[in-house]
Design a protein around this motif. Structure first.
Motif, PDB file in Angstrom:
ATOM      1  N   GLN A  14      37.736   7.742  16.557  1.00 32.37           N
ATOM      2  CA  GLN A  14      37.865   7.168  17.903  1.00 32.37           C
ATOM      3  C   GLN A  14      39.339   7.027  18.298  1.00 32.37           C
ATOM      4  O   GLN A  14      39.725   7.392  19.414  1.00 32.37           O
ATOM      5  CB  GLN A  14      37.175   5.791  17.963  1.00 32.37           C
ATOM      6  CG  GLN A  14      37.131   5.213  19.366  1.00 32.37           C
ATOM      7  CD  GLN A  14      36.655   3.755  19.410  1.00 32.37           C
ATOM      8  OE1 GLN A  14      36.503   3.099  18.376  1.00 32.37           O
ATOM      9  NE2 GLN A  14      36.433   3.247  20.600  1.00 32.37           N
ATOM     10  N   TYR A 173      36.407   6.239  25.897  1.00 26.75           N
ATOM     11  CA  TYR A 173      35.308   7.117  26.300  1.00 26.75           C
ATOM     12  C   TYR A 173      35.402   8.535  25.734  1.00 26.75           C
ATOM     13  O   TYR A 173      34.466   9.304  25.818  1.00 26.75           O
ATOM     14  CB  TYR A 173      35.239   7.207  27.843  1.00 26.75           C
ATOM     15  CG  TYR A 173      36.512   7.749  28.466  1.00 26.75           C
ATOM     16  CD1 TYR A 173      36.685   9.111  28.677  1.00 26.75           C
ATOM     17  CD2 TYR A 173      37.555   6.900  28.799  1.00 26.75           C
ATOM     18  CE1 TYR A 173      37.860   9.606  29.205  1.00 26.75           C
ATOM     19  CE2 TYR A 173      38.731   7.383  29.332  1.00 26.75           C
ATOM     20  CZ  TYR A 173      38.876   8.727  29.538  1.00 26.75           C
ATOM     21  OH  TYR A 173      40.042   9.214  30.044  1.00 26.75           O
ATOM     22  N   THR A 175      35.963   9.756  22.452  1.00 28.20           N
ATOM     23  CA  THR A 175      35.265  10.010  21.181  1.00 28.20           C
ATOM     24  C   THR A 175      34.417   8.788  20.853  1.00 28.20           C
ATOM     25  O   THR A 175      34.908   7.668  20.940  1.00 28.20           O
ATOM     26  CB  THR A 175      36.288  10.247  20.047  1.00 28.20           C
ATOM     27  OG1 THR A 175      37.096  11.361  20.416  1.00 28.20           O
ATOM     28  CG2 THR A 175      35.614  10.539  18.726  1.00 28.20           C
ATOM     29  N   PRO A 176      33.164   8.989  20.479  1.00 32.86           N
ATOM     30  CA  PRO A 176      32.314   7.828  20.184  1.00 32.86           C
ATOM     31  C   PRO A 176      32.898   6.994  19.053  1.00 32.86           C
ATOM     32  O   PRO A 176      33.502   7.546  18.132  1.00 32.86           O
ATOM     33  CB  PRO A 176      30.984   8.454  19.736  1.00 32.86           C
ATOM     34  CG  PRO A 176      31.064   9.888  20.062  1.00 32.86           C
ATOM     35  CD  PRO A 176      32.504  10.263  20.240  1.00 32.86           C
ATOM     36  N   ASP A 183      31.055  -1.664  18.833  1.00 33.34           N
ATOM     37  CA  ASP A 183      30.646  -0.392  19.468  1.00 33.34           C
ATOM     38  C   ASP A 183      29.744  -0.620  20.683  1.00 33.34           C
ATOM     39  O   ASP A 183      29.647   0.233  21.563  1.00 33.34           O
ATOM     40  CB  ASP A 183      29.864   0.500  18.484  1.00 33.34           C
ATOM     41  CG  ASP A 183      30.723   1.017  17.347  1.00 33.34           C
ATOM     42  OD1 ASP A 183      31.893   0.626  17.268  1.00 33.34           O
ATOM     43  OD2 ASP A 183      30.201   1.800  16.529  1.00 33.34           O
ATOM     44  N   VAL A 186      31.265   0.047  24.229  1.00 29.22           N
ATOM     45  CA  VAL A 186      31.368   1.446  24.669  1.00 29.22           C
ATOM     46  C   VAL A 186      29.974   1.970  25.035  1.00 29.22           C
ATOM     47  O   VAL A 186      29.776   2.584  26.096  1.00 29.22           O
ATOM     48  CB  VAL A 186      31.989   2.304  23.547  1.00 29.22           C
ATOM     49  CG1 VAL A 186      32.015   3.773  23.942  1.00 29.22           C
ATOM     50  CG2 VAL A 186      33.385   1.815  23.211  1.00 29.22           C
ATOM     51  N   GLU A 187      29.007   1.701  24.152  1.00 24.32           N
ATOM     52  CA  GLU A 187      27.647   2.201  24.374  1.00 24.32           C
ATOM     53  C   GLU A 187      27.067   1.661  25.684  1.00 24.32           C
ATOM     54  O   GLU A 187      26.413   2.387  26.439  1.00 24.32           O
ATOM     55  CB  GLU A 187      26.726   1.782  23.217  1.00 24.32           C
ATOM     56  CG  GLU A 187      27.085   2.440  21.891  1.00 24.32           C
ATOM     57  CD  GLU A 187      26.339   1.821  20.700  1.00 24.32           C
ATOM     58  OE1 GLU A 187      26.619   2.228  19.567  1.00 24.32           O
ATOM     59  OE2 GLU A 187      25.490   0.925  20.906  1.00 24.32           O
ATOM     60  N   ILE A 190      28.557   3.512  28.671  1.00 26.91           N
ATOM     61  CA  ILE A 190      28.080   4.907  28.705  1.00 26.91           C
ATOM     62  C   ILE A 190      26.634   4.978  29.202  1.00 26.91           C
ATOM     63  O   ILE A 190      26.292   5.808  30.056  1.00 26.91           O
ATOM     64  CB  ILE A 190      28.223   5.568  27.311  1.00 26.91           C
ATOM     65  CG1 ILE A 190      29.701   5.809  27.012  1.00 26.91           C
ATOM     66  CG2 ILE A 190      27.439   6.885  27.236  1.00 26.91           C
ATOM     67  CD1 ILE A 190      29.991   6.350  25.624  1.00 26.91           C
TER      68      ILE A 190
END
Ligand SMILES: NC(=O)c1ccc[n+]([C@@H]2O[C@H](COP(=O)([O-])OP(=O)(O)OC[C@H]3O[C@@H](n4cnc5c(N)ncnc54)[C@H](O)[C@@H]3O)[C@@H](O)[C@H]2O)c1
Length: 317
Positions: A14, A173, A175-176, A183, A186-187, A190
Protein backbone atom coordinates in the motif's frame (compact mmCIF):
# COMPACT_ATOMS: atom_id res chain seq x y z
CA UNK A 1 25.96 10.30 1.39
CA UNK A 2 22.26 9.49 1.08
CA UNK A 3 19.55 9.44 -1.60
CA UNK A 4 21.99 8.49 -4.42
CA UNK A 5 20.66 4.88 -4.48
CA UNK A 6 17.46 4.26 -2.58
CA UNK A 7 16.28 0.69 -1.95
CA UNK A 8 12.58 0.34 -1.14
CA UNK A 9 11.66 -3.07 0.33
CA UNK A 10 8.03 -4.19 0.27
CA UNK A 11 7.61 -1.77 -2.64
CA UNK A 12 4.54 -3.53 -4.01
CA UNK A 13 2.42 -2.77 -0.94
CA UNK A 14 0.00 0.00 0.00
CA UNK A 15 2.74 2.50 0.90
CA UNK A 16 5.50 1.26 -1.41
CA UNK A 17 3.42 1.46 -4.58
CA UNK A 18 3.02 5.20 -3.92
CA UNK A 19 6.38 5.88 -2.26
CA UNK A 20 8.32 4.59 -5.30
CA UNK A 21 6.84 7.11 -7.79
CA UNK A 22 7.00 9.83 -5.11
CA UNK A 23 10.73 9.25 -4.44
CA UNK A 24 11.34 8.90 -8.19
CA UNK A 25 9.83 12.36 -8.71
CA UNK A 26 11.90 13.88 -5.92
CA UNK A 27 15.28 12.20 -6.53
CA UNK A 28 15.07 10.79 -10.07
CA UNK A 29 13.85 7.46 -11.40
CA UNK A 30 17.30 5.90 -11.74
CA UNK A 31 18.04 6.45 -8.05
CA UNK A 32 15.14 4.32 -6.78
CA UNK A 33 15.27 0.51 -6.62
CA UNK A 34 11.86 -0.96 -5.81
CA UNK A 35 11.93 -4.50 -4.41
CA UNK A 36 9.40 -6.96 -3.07
CA UNK A 37 8.95 -10.69 -2.53
CA UNK A 38 6.19 -10.40 -5.17
CA UNK A 39 7.59 -9.31 -8.52
CA UNK A 40 5.84 -6.40 -10.24
CA UNK A 41 5.69 -6.63 -14.00
CA UNK A 42 4.55 -3.00 -14.34
CA UNK A 43 7.94 -1.50 -13.38
CA UNK A 44 11.11 -2.80 -15.07
CA UNK A 45 13.27 -1.48 -12.20
CA UNK A 46 11.70 -4.01 -9.80
CA UNK A 47 14.05 -6.42 -8.02
CA UNK A 48 12.69 -9.58 -6.44
CA UNK A 49 13.87 -9.60 -2.84
CA UNK A 50 12.81 -11.64 0.17
CA UNK A 51 14.07 -9.70 3.19
CA UNK A 52 14.21 -12.85 5.31
CA UNK A 53 17.05 -14.04 3.03
CA UNK A 54 20.15 -12.37 4.46
CA UNK A 55 22.42 -13.25 1.53
CA UNK A 56 19.87 -11.87 -0.94
CA UNK A 57 19.59 -8.60 1.01
CA UNK A 58 23.40 -8.26 1.04
CA UNK A 59 23.57 -8.97 -2.68
CA UNK A 60 21.06 -6.26 -3.61
CA UNK A 61 22.56 -3.66 -1.24
CA UNK A 62 26.09 -4.35 -2.53
CA UNK A 63 25.26 -4.68 -6.20
CA UNK A 64 23.31 -1.42 -6.36
CA UNK A 65 25.60 0.45 -3.94
CA UNK A 66 22.55 1.31 -1.87
CA UNK A 67 23.00 4.30 0.48
CA UNK A 68 19.39 4.69 1.70
CA UNK A 69 16.75 2.10 2.56
CA UNK A 70 13.04 2.61 3.01
CA UNK A 71 12.23 -0.69 4.68
CA UNK A 72 8.51 -1.34 4.12
CA UNK A 73 8.41 -5.14 3.86
CA UNK A 74 6.17 -6.34 6.68
CA UNK A 75 3.21 -8.47 7.69
CA UNK A 76 0.46 -6.19 9.03
CA UNK A 77 -1.75 -6.49 12.11
CA UNK A 78 -4.71 -8.61 10.97
CA UNK A 79 -2.55 -10.80 8.68
CA UNK A 80 -0.05 -11.16 11.53
CA UNK A 81 -2.72 -12.55 13.85
CA UNK A 82 -3.56 -15.15 11.21
CA UNK A 83 0.11 -16.10 10.81
CA UNK A 84 2.16 -14.90 13.81
CA UNK A 85 5.21 -16.98 12.87
CA UNK A 86 5.43 -15.32 9.45
CA UNK A 87 4.93 -11.88 11.04
CA UNK A 88 7.83 -12.56 13.40
CA UNK A 89 10.08 -13.78 10.60
CA UNK A 90 9.40 -10.91 8.20
CA UNK A 91 9.08 -8.08 10.74
CA UNK A 92 11.99 -9.09 12.99
CA UNK A 93 14.39 -11.32 11.03
CA UNK A 94 13.82 -9.24 7.89
CA UNK A 95 14.55 -6.01 9.74
CA UNK A 96 17.62 -7.55 11.39
CA UNK A 97 18.93 -8.54 7.96
CA UNK A 98 18.39 -5.02 6.64
CA UNK A 99 20.14 -3.43 9.64
CA UNK A 100 23.08 -5.85 9.43
CA UNK A 101 23.46 -5.35 5.69
CA UNK A 102 23.18 -1.58 6.14
CA UNK A 103 25.98 -1.64 8.72
CA UNK A 104 28.20 -3.85 6.60
CA UNK A 105 27.72 -1.70 3.53
CA UNK A 106 27.84 1.70 5.29
CA UNK A 107 24.30 2.61 4.28
CA UNK A 108 23.64 6.22 5.35
CA UNK A 109 19.96 5.99 6.32
CA UNK A 110 17.44 3.24 7.09
CA UNK A 111 13.81 4.33 7.37
CA UNK A 112 11.64 1.86 9.29
CA UNK A 113 7.96 2.79 9.60
CA UNK A 114 6.45 1.77 12.90
CA UNK A 115 2.77 1.75 13.82
CA UNK A 116 0.12 2.58 16.39
CA UNK A 117 0.22 -1.22 16.79
CA UNK A 118 2.98 -0.69 19.40
CA UNK A 119 0.29 0.46 21.84
CA UNK A 120 -1.86 -1.89 23.87
CA UNK A 121 -4.93 -2.00 26.13
CA UNK A 122 -2.99 -0.46 29.05
CA UNK A 123 -2.02 2.60 26.97
CA UNK A 124 -4.05 5.74 27.73
CA UNK A 125 -6.69 6.31 25.05
CA UNK A 126 -6.41 9.99 24.13
CA UNK A 127 -3.61 12.32 23.03
CA UNK A 128 -1.10 9.56 23.71
CA UNK A 129 2.53 10.73 23.95
CA UNK A 130 5.52 8.83 22.51
CA UNK A 131 6.72 7.67 25.91
CA UNK A 132 3.80 5.87 27.51
CA UNK A 133 2.74 2.35 28.47
CA UNK A 134 3.33 0.16 25.42
CA UNK A 135 2.22 -3.41 26.01
CA UNK A 136 1.03 -4.60 22.60
CA UNK A 137 -1.15 -7.73 22.51
CA UNK A 138 -0.67 -8.64 18.83
CA UNK A 139 2.36 -10.26 17.21
CA UNK A 140 2.41 -7.28 14.81
CA UNK A 141 2.56 -4.79 17.69
CA UNK A 142 5.24 -6.78 19.50
CA UNK A 143 7.39 -6.91 16.36
CA UNK A 144 6.87 -3.19 15.69
CA UNK A 145 7.86 -2.25 19.25
CA UNK A 146 10.93 -4.45 19.04
CA UNK A 147 11.75 -2.84 15.68
CA UNK A 148 11.74 0.60 17.34
CA UNK A 149 14.10 -0.65 20.06
CA UNK A 150 16.33 -2.40 17.52
CA UNK A 151 16.60 0.82 15.50
CA UNK A 152 17.56 2.78 18.61
CA UNK A 153 20.07 0.06 19.53
CA UNK A 154 21.73 0.05 16.11
CA UNK A 155 21.97 3.83 16.29
CA UNK A 156 23.41 4.11 19.80
CA UNK A 157 25.65 1.03 19.58
CA UNK A 158 26.86 1.17 15.97
CA UNK A 159 25.97 4.68 14.76
CA UNK A 160 23.48 3.46 12.16
CA UNK A 161 21.17 6.28 11.06
CA UNK A 162 17.88 4.43 11.68
CA UNK A 163 14.73 6.54 11.72
CA UNK A 164 11.07 5.69 12.00
CA UNK A 165 7.59 6.96 12.73
CA UNK A 166 4.43 5.38 14.03
CA UNK A 167 1.93 5.53 11.19
CA UNK A 168 -1.73 5.60 12.13
CA UNK A 169 -4.19 3.86 9.77
CA UNK A 170 -3.42 4.92 6.20
CA UNK A 171 -6.11 5.77 3.66
CA UNK A 172 -5.29 5.50 -0.05
CA UNK A 173 -6.86 4.37 -3.31
CA UNK A 174 -4.02 3.19 -5.58
CA UNK A 175 -3.15 -0.15 -3.95
CA UNK A 176 -5.43 -2.11 -1.61
CA UNK A 177 -4.26 -2.15 2.01
CA UNK A 178 -2.34 -5.24 3.07
CA UNK A 179 -4.32 -6.75 5.94
CA UNK A 180 -4.44 -4.08 8.65
CA UNK A 181 -7.11 -3.25 11.22
CA UNK A 182 -7.86 0.18 9.70
CA UNK A 183 -8.47 -1.27 6.20
CA UNK A 184 -12.21 -0.71 6.74
CA UNK A 185 -11.76 3.01 5.99
CA UNK A 186 -10.44 2.35 2.47
CA UNK A 187 -12.94 -0.45 1.83
CA UNK A 188 -15.89 1.70 2.95
CA UNK A 189 -15.08 4.53 0.53
CA UNK A 190 -14.40 2.12 -2.36
CA UNK A 191 -17.70 0.28 -1.86
CA UNK A 192 -19.63 3.58 -1.71
CA UNK A 193 -18.08 4.72 -5.00
CA UNK A 194 -19.02 1.35 -6.57
CA UNK A 195 -22.62 2.07 -5.56
CA UNK A 196 -22.64 -0.76 -3.01
CA UNK A 197 -23.32 -0.85 0.72
CA UNK A 198 -20.65 -1.93 3.21
CA UNK A 199 -20.43 -4.44 6.05
CA UNK A 200 -17.89 -3.00 8.50
CA UNK A 201 -15.72 -5.33 10.60
CA UNK A 202 -15.34 -2.79 13.43
CA UNK A 203 -17.98 -1.30 15.76
CA UNK A 204 -19.39 2.03 14.70
CA UNK A 205 -17.79 3.91 17.61
CA UNK A 206 -14.22 2.53 17.31
CA UNK A 207 -12.20 5.72 17.13
CA UNK A 208 -8.72 5.40 15.58
CA UNK A 209 -6.11 7.84 14.32
CA UNK A 210 -5.77 8.02 10.52
CA UNK A 211 -3.84 9.73 7.74
CA UNK A 212 -4.20 10.17 3.98
CA UNK A 213 -1.38 8.75 1.85
CA UNK A 214 0.00 12.08 0.51
CA UNK A 215 0.62 13.18 4.12
CA UNK A 216 2.23 9.80 4.90
CA UNK A 217 4.65 10.12 1.96
CA UNK A 218 5.46 13.71 2.84
CA UNK A 219 6.13 12.68 6.46
CA UNK A 220 8.51 9.90 5.44
CA UNK A 221 10.50 12.32 3.27
CA UNK A 222 10.55 15.06 5.92
CA UNK A 223 11.86 12.68 8.58
CA UNK A 224 14.39 11.19 6.14
CA UNK A 225 15.73 14.67 5.34
CA UNK A 226 15.60 16.05 8.89
CA UNK A 227 18.77 17.53 10.41
CA UNK A 228 20.27 14.88 12.68
CA UNK A 229 21.08 17.50 15.32
CA UNK A 230 17.36 18.30 15.75
CA UNK A 231 16.35 14.70 16.49
CA UNK A 232 15.81 13.80 20.13
CA UNK A 233 13.80 10.74 19.08
CA UNK A 234 14.74 8.38 16.26
CA UNK A 235 12.43 5.46 15.55
CA UNK A 236 9.19 6.14 17.41
CA UNK A 237 7.70 9.49 16.37
CA UNK A 238 3.92 9.64 16.79
CA UNK A 239 2.18 11.15 13.77
CA UNK A 240 -1.52 11.60 13.03
CA UNK A 241 -3.83 13.70 10.88
CA UNK A 242 -7.30 13.09 12.34
CA UNK A 243 -9.19 10.58 14.45
CA UNK A 244 -12.36 9.01 13.14
CA UNK A 245 -14.94 6.34 13.95
CA UNK A 246 -16.50 4.15 11.26
CA UNK A 247 -19.79 5.97 11.87
CA UNK A 248 -18.19 9.38 11.33
CA UNK A 249 -16.64 8.17 8.09
CA UNK A 250 -20.01 6.75 6.99
CA UNK A 251 -21.60 10.16 7.70
CA UNK A 252 -18.91 11.92 5.69
CA UNK A 253 -19.35 9.54 2.74
CA UNK A 254 -23.12 10.11 2.86
CA UNK A 255 -22.51 13.75 1.89
CA UNK A 256 -21.70 12.35 -1.56
CA UNK A 257 -23.76 9.13 -1.51
CA UNK A 258 -26.88 9.84 0.63
CA UNK A 259 -28.32 6.34 0.16
CA UNK A 260 -25.08 4.57 1.17
CA UNK A 261 -25.68 2.11 4.04
CA UNK A 262 -23.19 0.55 6.46
CA UNK A 263 -23.92 -2.39 8.73
CA UNK A 264 -21.62 -3.23 11.61
CA UNK A 265 -20.39 -6.80 12.24
CA UNK A 266 -17.27 -6.68 14.45
CA UNK A 267 -14.89 -9.63 13.96
CA UNK A 268 -11.49 -10.55 15.46
CA UNK A 269 -10.11 -7.18 14.36
CA UNK A 270 -12.31 -5.40 16.93
CA UNK A 271 -10.07 -6.65 19.75
CA UNK A 272 -7.03 -5.24 17.94
CA UNK A 273 -8.76 -1.87 17.43
CA UNK A 274 -9.84 -1.84 21.10
CA UNK A 275 -6.21 -2.17 22.15
CA UNK A 276 -5.14 0.97 20.23
CA UNK A 277 -5.52 4.63 21.22
CA UNK A 278 -8.12 6.95 19.73
CA UNK A 279 -5.76 9.91 19.31
CA UNK A 280 -2.04 10.69 19.45
CA UNK A 281 0.22 13.53 20.52
CA UNK A 282 2.42 14.28 17.50
CA UNK A 283 4.18 17.31 19.00
CA UNK A 284 7.68 15.77 18.93
CA UNK A 285 7.40 15.27 15.15
CA UNK A 286 6.29 18.90 14.81
CA UNK A 287 9.19 20.17 16.92
CA UNK A 288 11.95 17.92 15.57
CA UNK A 289 11.19 17.73 11.84
CA UNK A 290 8.28 20.09 11.10
CA UNK A 291 5.58 17.45 10.67
CA UNK A 292 2.56 19.13 9.13
CA UNK A 293 -0.33 17.09 7.68
CA UNK A 294 -2.57 18.77 5.11
CA UNK A 295 -5.57 16.46 4.75
CA UNK A 296 -8.50 16.52 7.20
CA UNK A 297 -11.17 13.79 7.21
CA UNK A 298 -13.29 15.95 4.91
CA UNK A 299 -10.44 16.64 2.47
CA UNK A 300 -9.36 12.99 2.53
CA UNK A 301 -12.87 11.69 1.79
CA UNK A 302 -13.40 14.17 -1.02
CA UNK A 303 -10.02 13.45 -2.62
CA UNK A 304 -10.48 9.68 -2.31
CA UNK A 305 -13.93 9.77 -3.91
CA UNK A 306 -12.77 12.20 -6.56
CA UNK A 307 -9.82 10.02 -7.56
CA UNK A 308 -11.83 6.79 -7.40
CA UNK A 309 -14.41 8.31 -9.70
CA UNK A 310 -11.64 9.65 -11.89
CA UNK A 311 -13.12 13.12 -11.93
CA UNK A 312 -13.86 16.08 -9.69
CA UNK A 313 -17.06 15.79 -7.69
CA UNK A 314 -19.44 18.07 -5.89
CA UNK A 315 -21.32 17.33 -2.70
CA UNK A 316 -24.96 16.31 -2.97
CA UNK A 317 -25.90 16.88 0.65
N1 LIG B 1 -0.78 0.79 5.75
C1 LIG B 1 -0.96 1.17 7.00
O1 LIG B 1 -2.08 1.58 7.39
C2 LIG B 1 0.20 1.17 7.98
C3 LIG B 1 -0.02 1.70 9.25
C4 LIG B 1 1.03 1.68 10.17
C5 LIG B 1 2.27 1.20 9.79
N2 LIG B 1 2.47 0.70 8.55
C6 LIG B 1 3.81 0.17 8.23
O2 LIG B 1 4.26 0.62 6.97
C7 LIG B 1 5.05 -0.40 6.34
C8 LIG B 1 4.48 -0.72 4.97
O3 LIG B 1 3.12 -1.07 5.12
P1 LIG B 1 2.12 -1.29 3.90
O4 LIG B 1 0.81 -0.80 4.35
O5 LIG B 1 2.69 -0.82 2.63
O6 LIG B 1 2.05 -2.89 3.92
P2 LIG B 1 1.52 -3.88 2.77
O7 LIG B 1 1.10 -5.13 3.45
O8 LIG B 1 0.56 -3.20 1.88
O9 LIG B 1 2.87 -4.14 1.95
C9 LIG B 1 3.93 -4.88 2.48
C10 LIG B 1 4.71 -5.45 1.33
O10 LIG B 1 5.74 -6.27 1.88
C11 LIG B 1 5.89 -7.37 1.01
N3 LIG B 1 6.53 -8.48 1.73
C12 LIG B 1 5.95 -9.36 2.59
N4 LIG B 1 6.87 -10.24 3.00
C13 LIG B 1 8.04 -9.91 2.40
C14 LIG B 1 9.34 -10.44 2.43
N5 LIG B 1 9.64 -11.53 3.15
N6 LIG B 1 10.31 -9.82 1.71
C15 LIG B 1 10.01 -8.74 0.96
N7 LIG B 1 8.79 -8.21 0.86
C16 LIG B 1 7.82 -8.78 1.59
C17 LIG B 1 4.49 -7.70 0.53
O11 LIG B 1 4.53 -8.44 -0.68
C18 LIG B 1 3.88 -6.32 0.38
O12 LIG B 1 3.98 -5.85 -0.94
C19 LIG B 1 5.03 -1.60 7.30
O13 LIG B 1 6.19 -1.55 8.09
C20 LIG B 1 3.82 -1.35 8.16
O14 LIG B 1 3.96 -1.92 9.42
C21 LIG B 1 1.46 0.67 7.62
Amino acid sequence: MTFEKILVTGAGGQIGSELVPFLSDVFGKDRVIPSDIRLSTADSRFVKLDVTDRAAVDLVVEKHKVDTVFHLAAILSASGEKNPELAYRVNISGLYNVFESALKNKVGLVMTPSSIGVFGPDTPKENVPIETITRPVTMYGITKLMAEYLGNYYHSRFGLNARGLRFPGLISYKTPPGGGTTDYSVEMIIEAVKGKNYACFLKEDSKLPMMYMPDALDSLLKLAEAEDSRLKHRTDFNITSFSVTPKQLETEIKRYYPSFEVTYHPDFRQAIADSWPGSLDASAAVQEWDFHPNFSLQATTMDMISNLRGKQISQTA
